[in-house]
Design a protein around this motif. Structure first.
Motif, mmCIF file in Angstrom:
data_model
loop_
_atom_site.group_PDB
_atom_site.id
_atom_site.type_symbol
_atom_site.label_atom_id
_atom_site.label_comp_id
_atom_site.label_asym_id
_atom_site.label_seq_id
_atom_site.Cartn_x
_atom_site.Cartn_y
_atom_site.Cartn_z
ATOM 1 N N PRO A 1 43.751 51.815 74.706
ATOM 2 C CA PRO A 1 42.665 52.233 75.573
ATOM 3 C C PRO A 1 41.381 51.454 75.316
ATOM 4 N N SER A 2 41.276 50.852 74.162
ATOM 5 C CA SER A 2 40.079 50.064 73.881
ATOM 6 C C SER A 2 40.258 48.609 74.300
ATOM 7 N N ILE B 1 21.023 46.040 61.122
ATOM 8 C CA ILE B 1 20.627 47.091 60.203
ATOM 9 C C ILE B 1 21.835 47.678 59.504
ATOM 10 N N ILE C 1 39.961 53.187 68.253
ATOM 11 C CA ILE C 1 39.688 54.589 67.954
ATOM 12 C C ILE C 1 40.851 55.220 67.207
ATOM 13 N N GLN D 1 36.785 47.286 72.928
ATOM 14 C CA GLN D 1 35.951 48.265 72.228
ATOM 15 C C GLN D 1 36.523 48.438 70.833
ATOM 16 N N ALA D 2 35.888 49.281 70.078
ATOM 17 C CA ALA D 2 36.397 49.508 68.725
ATOM 18 C C ALA D 2 37.698 50.288 68.810
ATOM 19 N N THR E 1 39.455 54.053 76.737
ATOM 20 C CA THR E 1 38.815 54.965 75.805
ATOM 21 C C THR E 1 38.031 56.037 76.567
ATOM 22 N N GLN E 2 37.380 55.605 77.636
ATOM 23 C CA GLN E 2 36.658 56.565 78.460
ATOM 24 C C GLN E 2 37.590 57.679 78.920
ATOM 25 N N PHE F 1 27.206 49.867 77.825
ATOM 26 C CA PHE F 1 28.619 49.651 77.519
ATOM 27 C C PHE F 1 29.136 50.677 76.516
ATOM 28 N N TYR F 2 28.354 50.919 75.492
ATOM 29 C CA TYR F 2 28.816 51.851 74.458
ATOM 30 C C TYR F 2 28.622 53.310 74.860
ATOM 31 N N ASP G 1 27.713 45.064 60.907
ATOM 32 C CA ASP G 1 27.312 44.346 62.099
ATOM 33 C C ASP G 1 27.207 42.860 61.852
ATOM 34 N N MET H 1 31.426 53.848 66.474
ATOM 35 C CA MET H 1 32.702 54.437 66.846
ATOM 36 C C MET H 1 33.875 53.652 66.264
ATOM 37 N N ARG I 1 20.555 48.309 66.817
ATOM 38 C CA ARG I 1 21.647 47.417 66.407
ATOM 39 C C ARG I 1 21.857 46.287 67.401
ATOM 40 N N GLN I 2 21.044 46.269 68.433
ATOM 41 C CA GLN I 2 21.117 45.229 69.450
ATOM 42 C C GLN I 2 22.490 45.145 70.088
ATOM 43 N N ARG I 3 23.030 46.279 70.385
ATOM 44 C CA ARG I 3 24.290 46.326 71.115
ATOM 45 C C ARG I 3 23.986 46.731 72.544
ATOM 46 N N PRO I 4 24.877 46.310 73.477
ATOM 47 C CA PRO I 4 24.664 46.734 74.859
ATOM 48 C C PRO I 4 24.759 48.260 74.958
ATOM 49 N N ARG J 1 23.762 38.180 70.414
ATOM 50 C CA ARG J 1 22.544 38.940 70.196
ATOM 51 C C ARG J 1 21.391 38.008 69.886
ATOM 52 N N ASP K 1 31.498 54.985 76.737
ATOM 53 C CA ASP K 1 32.768 55.407 76.132
ATOM 54 C C ASP K 1 32.794 56.912 75.844
ATOM 55 N N PHE L 1 29.127 39.965 71.423
ATOM 56 C CA PHE L 1 27.883 40.297 72.106
ATOM 57 C C PHE L 1 26.817 39.383 71.531
ATOM 58 N N VAL M 1 19.952 54.083 68.470
ATOM 59 C CA VAL M 1 20.610 53.309 67.407
ATOM 60 C C VAL M 1 21.210 52.032 67.974
#
Ligand code: SF4
Ligand code: SF4
Ligand code: SF4
Lengths: 356, 725, 207
Positions: free
Chosen positions: B425-426, C200, B376, B373-374, A17-18, A71-72, C204, A116, A65-68, C193, A75, C191, A61
């Motif tokens: 890619p994800s 929120i 896309i 990943q999500a 994705t990157q 990592f996000y 999620d 995303m 949302r307690q996401r890493p 948590r 992307d 992940f 955000v």
């Protein structure tokens, strides 16, 4: 011996994705260069402000949302949104315009829908529309492209110092603004196109579709071709959009009367046409899924673009067209699944499942 | 060269084929043990035909096919069967399954086997039987029994030999063709002979194997013995994964798409893997069952990768040693190719018939999958899907477990090639989602089938019980009527007898059809008396049985009532009343049976001597065995006992469920004691019964405590009903 | 004059609305009649979703009576063999929120089981045969009985009546044939948590 066990395949292609997002960023470079050469440093300032805002909002955000976060962020999707929005904003717009638009795009249009991949609407376009509706004055204050001669004065873009003052301190930029070709054309009252072209500096100094803008569009076309070449997306959506626009222009062009809606080349090379065709319509998340669907999706955006340009209240309408079709994307998907191997002609999903 | 077609999608992963193509086919020293799973193929597992400790010879049948779609297993070397047990098998689940383990003796001595080099003299059916008996399954990876594929119902016009080997790393077929092209051609000729000489024989091969192609071409030129050499064509096409999939290969070579859910034979096509043709050649022309195969051992974690001729059942560890495998560098060991193979749990598992490759990868070669990943929705997956599916939509619906939509999107047509996961890619493990969803859909379908069956059976059961109830009610009614009629008759009879005994007796011998009804009645009465006299023992038994069953029924009805007592909602009240009525009915029937028995017993007492005389006679004639005698006597005693017990306690039984249980316990204990004293075989069973009953008694005690308010009115109610009767 | 015209205006508006309402009413009515979908009776639809174990844990003498009871307003969370999956399916059929399984009626078994009669202990009393709702037990009086495993729904009803307690409920082991991959965890669960309650955004939440 502890051996890992996971489902096949055990090999993975080189793409990530990157990589996809990086390609998009790279492809904006020609457009950015041409924009800068005509409109000065403003666009770059826009992009910088938007990027910083985007990364800040994204991180905040994600934390909520307690996401890493790392990592996000890696992307690059927030950055792409920021850059696209920055490119779309008028250069030398006040700083809070970029900040508001980007924050809205990232927080509301992207993350509140799940982040995303889950956003039904193109975040950059949502940000753009919010700004357009809320701050129409600031959003339509485009600089005159440098080098354009209006009433004997040659337009020039402000230097870095002036630019910063305009953006951050709110200094006036009146002296430098001019209608975009689309704007100008819209306000043509009663002149044959030919005469109008001759009388209007934007057109009589331009080659095909208005001074400066035609080159901006060509630059974005170039970037788009790069993306096509790298197979980041297929040709369907952009070709659909350009095709839809071309056909509409063709059917509505009467050879240049005073009520004319503009020639094909005018529509293709003005405003946000190419930028939209290769950078917005191709946003995979919010478009239709199958190739056939993307062709239709693009074509309908082209049609809406033309309709609003010609008869609507706004000079350009990319954002509206895209958002409207974002709505319709699932519907298009529903009717355009590809024909699966070993199955008869493709119909809609539901019809086929009934047959089976 | 004939025309070729393109398939949709496809990918070009790095090939890594040169790694294992360095030298000739290598051999593996005989391993000390061979592990042979009973299920190495698609279809029913084979069943063992040898026992532990048996000596077997190389090529001997050790497990036979079960059913049509199945394949037998043969001993790959001589030795002793050391175990038939569950062992970890090479399966994607890493689970254990039944295996036959052979300790090899090192002699490697063959069982007697016969070759059929002049296979053209044989019929297709004979050859197919030979192939089936040799245990040959598809060697390309799936492992479908070959003999099944060679019995198509439709005429075959095209035989496709799959030499594609499109997965990266694997070179077993390539190597096999290079070294044994002539044998392969004979194998193909055997297939052609079986299938009635199809018009076209196409050997599909990717253009990354020029040497193999060359070998095939020259072997084709040299083979004078095949009269359809002209029909064989080696078709080369561009390398692309997954062109080796059966459906894809058919499309590439013929331009036709296999309709969803259909078999190639329905298009007049049979597909066989090229390795399989070689195995068929060995089976027919040398009489050798499928006991070895060519396996590629490769990957960066192998010091000396290559292709090995390896016995089926050889433990992976043994084979890896030959390739100088470095366990330290290998985090993941894959059986099969990197695209569709599965990771092995450890190195103890054996090589099986479908193991075409052993891929020992280093961490760099096959890095652990990065976190997904999500999606896309880039559509790259749809671009490469050879089945023209929309993997991103499938993923979406698989995630939300929306099986209906998945089926609408043709999940079933996914060949699990992994192309979509490869390009995503994800790095979403798309194929795992599809596999999970497919498994779940299968499970749901199976559950649906089962529950439909259960529903049908339940409804049937329901209908039967209802019918039985109705029949019983009808019989009861009939009996009541009959009893009344009989009573009336008896009275009439008695009157007549009393009034005119002489006449009745006189009339009997000459009773005619036109005689008066009275005479008939008298006759019937006499006959009845005679019948009674003829078998008083039978009668008695019948009533005893009746007492027993009525007692049981009564008890059951009471149980139900007691169970109901603990719930006192409005409907329950009504139901309870109904139940009470049925309890009463059962009690009455029980009483009736007892009365009858008592009547008979008095009868017998009256006829005492005769009865006593009859009894030993019957037992003696019944059996000369004293043991059986004793048992019969015990049963009789037990029955009598039961009757007595029953006759003693109806009132208490009606009082409380608990009392009944106590009685039952007492009864059971008596039975047990009696059985014990008799040395009966039922001691064990009675023991159990006593134990259970005392448990139940305890439970009843508890229940009683909770339902005591209810049992009061219930008692009163029953008493009233009884009184009113 | 102005009064009159405004009255006229009002009338026109009312008339127009009435006309519209009539037209649409007719269209809708026509559509309702013409395009009516003849569905299964609701009881059959509900019955089709129930697992047909016929165990009676719900308090009704079988799945169909429970289906009928649901139609009559009974709760949908009383079927332990069906578990949450059945409750969800029922909820979506009836368009009500899916409740949790009512623990009072039992718990959802992890693994399905079938009855097994220890045959050398069976005394041939036929009690289990009478108890079995799907006639899955084979046998005759004083002869050994056995369970037809394929037909057994695992309802448990035969265990209690057995006087010598020779019936076991055996869990069905997983075999190679019915093993399948599990769906990968959703990203939210991948992940780990700290506190999963503080999501929120609805998506999620762990699915
Ligand atoms: S390739 Fe991956 S990210 Fe792209 S659409 Fe397919 S599943 Fe989504
Ligand atoms: S695994 Fe299935 S969905 Fe993915 S590319 Fe292969 S056939 Fe298509
Ligand atoms: S055998 Fe027992 S557990 Fe199985 S269905 Fe019949 S009564 Fe239920």
């Amino acid at each position: 011996m502890a051996l890992t066990r996971n489902s096949s395949p055990h090999a993975h292609g080189p793409r990530s994705t990157q990589w996809v997002m990086q390609q998009v960023l790279i492809a904006t470079v020609p457009g950015l260069i041409v924009l800068t050469s005509f409109f000065g440093i403003g666009t770059i300032i826009n992009i910088l402000i938007a990027s910083i805002t985007a990364i800040g909002c994204e991180a905040a955000v994600l934390k909520l949302r307690q996401r890493p976060i790392g990592f996000y962020l890696r992307d690059y999707s927030a950055l792409v949104t920021a850059v696209l929005l920055g490119l779309a904003l008028p250069p030398l717009a006040p700083w809070w315009l970029a900040v508001t638009g980007t924050a809205f795009a990232i927080i509301i249009a992207k993350h509140l829908y799940g982040g995303m991949g889950f956003n039904p609407f193109n975040p950059a376009m949502i940000g753009y529309v919010v700004l357009l509706i809320s701050f129409p004055l600031q959003m339509s204050a485009w600089l005159a492209p440098s080098g354009l001669v209006i009433d004997g004065t040659v337009a020039a873009t402000p230097g870095l110092r002036d630019a910063l003052q305009i953006v951050f301190a709110g200094n006036a930029i009146d002296g430098f603004t001019a209608a975009t070709p689309l704007d100008a054309f819209k306000h043509n009252s009663g002149l044959l196109v030919e005469n109008f072209y001759q009388q209007t500096p934007q057109f009589n100094q331009g080659r095909w579709a208005g001074f400066g803008w035609e080159w901006v569009n060509i630059a974005f076309l170039l970037g788009g071709c790069y993306l096509l070449g790298r197979k980041v997306f297929t040709w369907h959506a952009p070709v659909g959009m350009l095709g839809g626009l071309t056909l509409m222009a063709l059917f509505n062009y009467d050879g240049g009367s005073s009520a004319s809606n503009g020639s094909i080349i005018f529509h293709l090379l003005s405003g946000a046409t190419m930028f939209g065709a290769f950078f917005i319509v191709t946003d995979p998340v919010t478009s239709a899924t199958s190739n056939r669907g993307r062709l239709i999706y693009g074509a309908l955006i082209g049609v809406i673009l033309f309709l609003i340009r010609s008869w609507g209240n706004y000079p350009d309408a990319l954002a509206f067209g895209v958002l409207l079709m974002n709505f319709a994307a699932p519907f298009i998907d529903y009717y355009t699944p590809p024909r699966t191997y070993g199955h008869g002609k493709s119909g809609t999903i539901i019809h086929r499942s009934k047959e089976d | 060269m004939s025309k070729i077609w393109d398939i949709h999608g496809g990918i070009h992963p790095a090939e890594h084929k040169a790694l294992s193509l360095g030298g000739p086919i290598r051999t593996v020293p005989l391993p000390p043990t061979l592990i042979l799973p009973l299920s190495q193929h698609i279809g029913a597992p084979a069943y063992p035909v040898v026992g532990v400790g048996d000596k077997v010879l190389k090529g001997q049948l050790i497990a036979a096919a079960k059913g049509f779609v199945s394949a037998p297993v043969h001993a790959p070397s001589s030795g002793v069967i050391s175990a038939i047990e569950e062992q970890t098998v090479p399966h994607v689940s890493g689970m254990k399954a039944p295996c036959i383990v052979i300790q090899t003796d090192g002699n490697d001595s063959w069982i007697e086997h016969s070759a059929n080099p002049d296979y053209r003299q044989k019929t297709a059916a004979e050859l197919v039987a030979l192939i089936g008996d040799a245990g040959i399954t598809g060697l390309g990876g799936a492992g479908f029994p070959s003999a099944v594929k060679l019995q198509p119902r439709q005429p075959i016009n095209t035989l496709i030999i799959n030499a594609t080997e499109c997965e990266p790393y694997i070179t077993a077929d390539d190597q096999l063709i290079r070294e044994r092209a002539a044998d392969i051609l004979i194998g193909i000729d055997i297939l052609a002979h079986i299938l009635g000489r199809p018009e076209r024989i196409l050997i599909g091969i990717e253009d990354n194997k020029p040497e193999a192609q060359q070998a095939l071409a020259s072997a084709l030129k040299n083979s004078g013995n095949t009269d359809n050499a002209g029909a064989i064509e080696v078709v080369e096409f561009p390398t692309k994964y997954p062109s080796g999939g059966e459906k894809q290969l058919i499309q590439i070579l013929t331009g036709e798409e296999l309709p969803s859910g259909k078999l190639p034979a329905e298009l007049g096509i049979v597909c066989q893997n090229i390795g399989t043709t070689h195995a068929i050649y060995r089976a027919i022309c040398h009489g050798e069952a499928l006991i070895s195969r060519l396996t590629t051992v490769t990957g960066q974690a192998c010091g000396k990768p290559g292709n090995f001729e390896v016995l089926i059942g050889t433990p992976v560890a043994h084979l890896l040693k030959e390739a100088e495998f470095d366990a330290q560098r290998c985090p993941k060991l894959i059986m099969g190719g990197p695209m569709m193979g599965f990771a092995l749990p450890d190195t103890s598992v054996p090589i099986i018939k479908s193991s075409n490759c052993l891929l020992a990868t280093t961490a760099e070669e096959s890095p652990p999958p990065p976190p997904a990943q999500a999606c896309i929705r880039c559509g790259h997956c749809a671009e490469v899907c050879p089945a023209s599916l929309l993997p991103q939509q499938l993923y979406w619906h698989a995630q939300s477990k929306n099986y209906e939509r998945l089926e609408a999107h043709h999940l079933a047509d996914c060949i699990e090639c992994g192309a979509c996961s490869y390009v995503c890619p994800s790095s979403i493990p798309l194929v795992q989602y599809y596999r999970a969803a497919k498994g779940e859909i299968r499970l749901i379908a199976e559950e649906k089938r089962q529950s439909d069956r259960a529903r049908a059976r339940f409804e049937h059961h329901q209908a039967r019980v209802e019918q039985e109830e109705k029949d019983k009610a009808a019989k009861r009614e009939a009996r009541k009527l009959a009893a009344e009629a009989a009573k009336a008759k008896r009275e009439a009879e008695a009157e007549i007898a009393a009034a005119n005994p002489q006449a009745a007796l006189d009339a009997s011998p000459s009773a005619g059809a036109n005689d008066s009804g009275e005479l008939d009645i008298v006759q019937a009465a006499l006959a009845r008396v005679a019948a009674k006299k003829a078998s008083p023992e039978d009668q008695r038994k019948r009533f005893e049985r009746a007492i027993e069953t009525t007692a049981a029924r009564l008890q059951k009805a009471q149980q139900v009532l007691a169970a109901m007592a603990s719930d006192d909602s409005a409907e329950q009240q009504i139901k309870r009343d109904q139940q009470r009525a049925s309890v009463e009915q059962a009690r009455l029937r029980h009483q009736e049976a007892k009365n009858k028995l008592a009547a008979i017993e008095t009868d017998q007492a009256a006829n005492g001597p005769g009865d006593i005389a009859a009894k030993p006679a019957t037992t003696n004639t019944a059996s000369a065995d004293p043991g059986l005698d004793r048992a019969a006597a015990a049963i009789a005693r037990a029955q009598k006992n039961a009757a007595e017990q029953a006759s003693m306690s109806p009132q208490q039984k009606l009082q409380k469920q608990r009392d009944a249980l106590e009685k039952r316990l007492g009864k059971a204990q008596t039975r047990l004691a009696q059985a014990e004293s008799e040395g009966s075989e039922q001691v064990e069973a009675f023991n159990h019964a006593v134990a259970t009953l005392s448990e139940k008694l305890k439970a009843a005690d508890l229940e009683l405590a909770s339902g005591s308010q209810d049992s009061g009115p219930a008692k009163v109610q029953t008493h009233t009903t009884e009184d009113s009767n | 004059m102005t009064e009159l015209s405004s009255l006229e205006l009002l009338l026109t508006a009312v008339l127009a609305l009435v006309a519209l309402a009539t037209v649409f009413g007719v269209i809708l009515g026509y559509a309702a009649v013409t395009f009516k979908v003849e569905g299964n009776p609701l009881v059959a639809q509900i019955d089709a979703l129930l697992p047909q174990t016929q165990c009676g844990n719900c308090g009704y003498p079988g799945c169909k009576p429970y289906a009928q009871a649901i139609v009559d307003g009974e709760e949908i969370n009383k079927c332990p063999p069906g578990g949450q999956a059945t409750i969800d399916a029922l909820a979506s059929l009836l368009d009500v929120p899916a409740p949790e399984l009512d623990a009072e009626h039992g718990e959802e078994a992890e693994v399905k089981s079938v009855a097994y009669i220890r045959e050398d202990e069976c005394i041939g009393c036929t009690k289990c045969i009478q108890a079995c709702p799907v006639d899955a037990i084979l046998g005759a009086a004083k002869l050994m009985h056995t369970v037809i495993a394929d037909e057994c729904t695992g309802c448990d009803l035969c265990v209690e009546p057995c006087p010598v307690d020779c019936i076991d409920m055996l869990e069905i082991p997983q075999t190679l044939a019915d093993w399948h991959w599990q769906t990968p965890l959703p990203p939210a669960e991948r992940f780990a948590r700290a506190n999963s309650d503080s999501n929120i955004i609805a998506t999620d939440r762990a699915a």
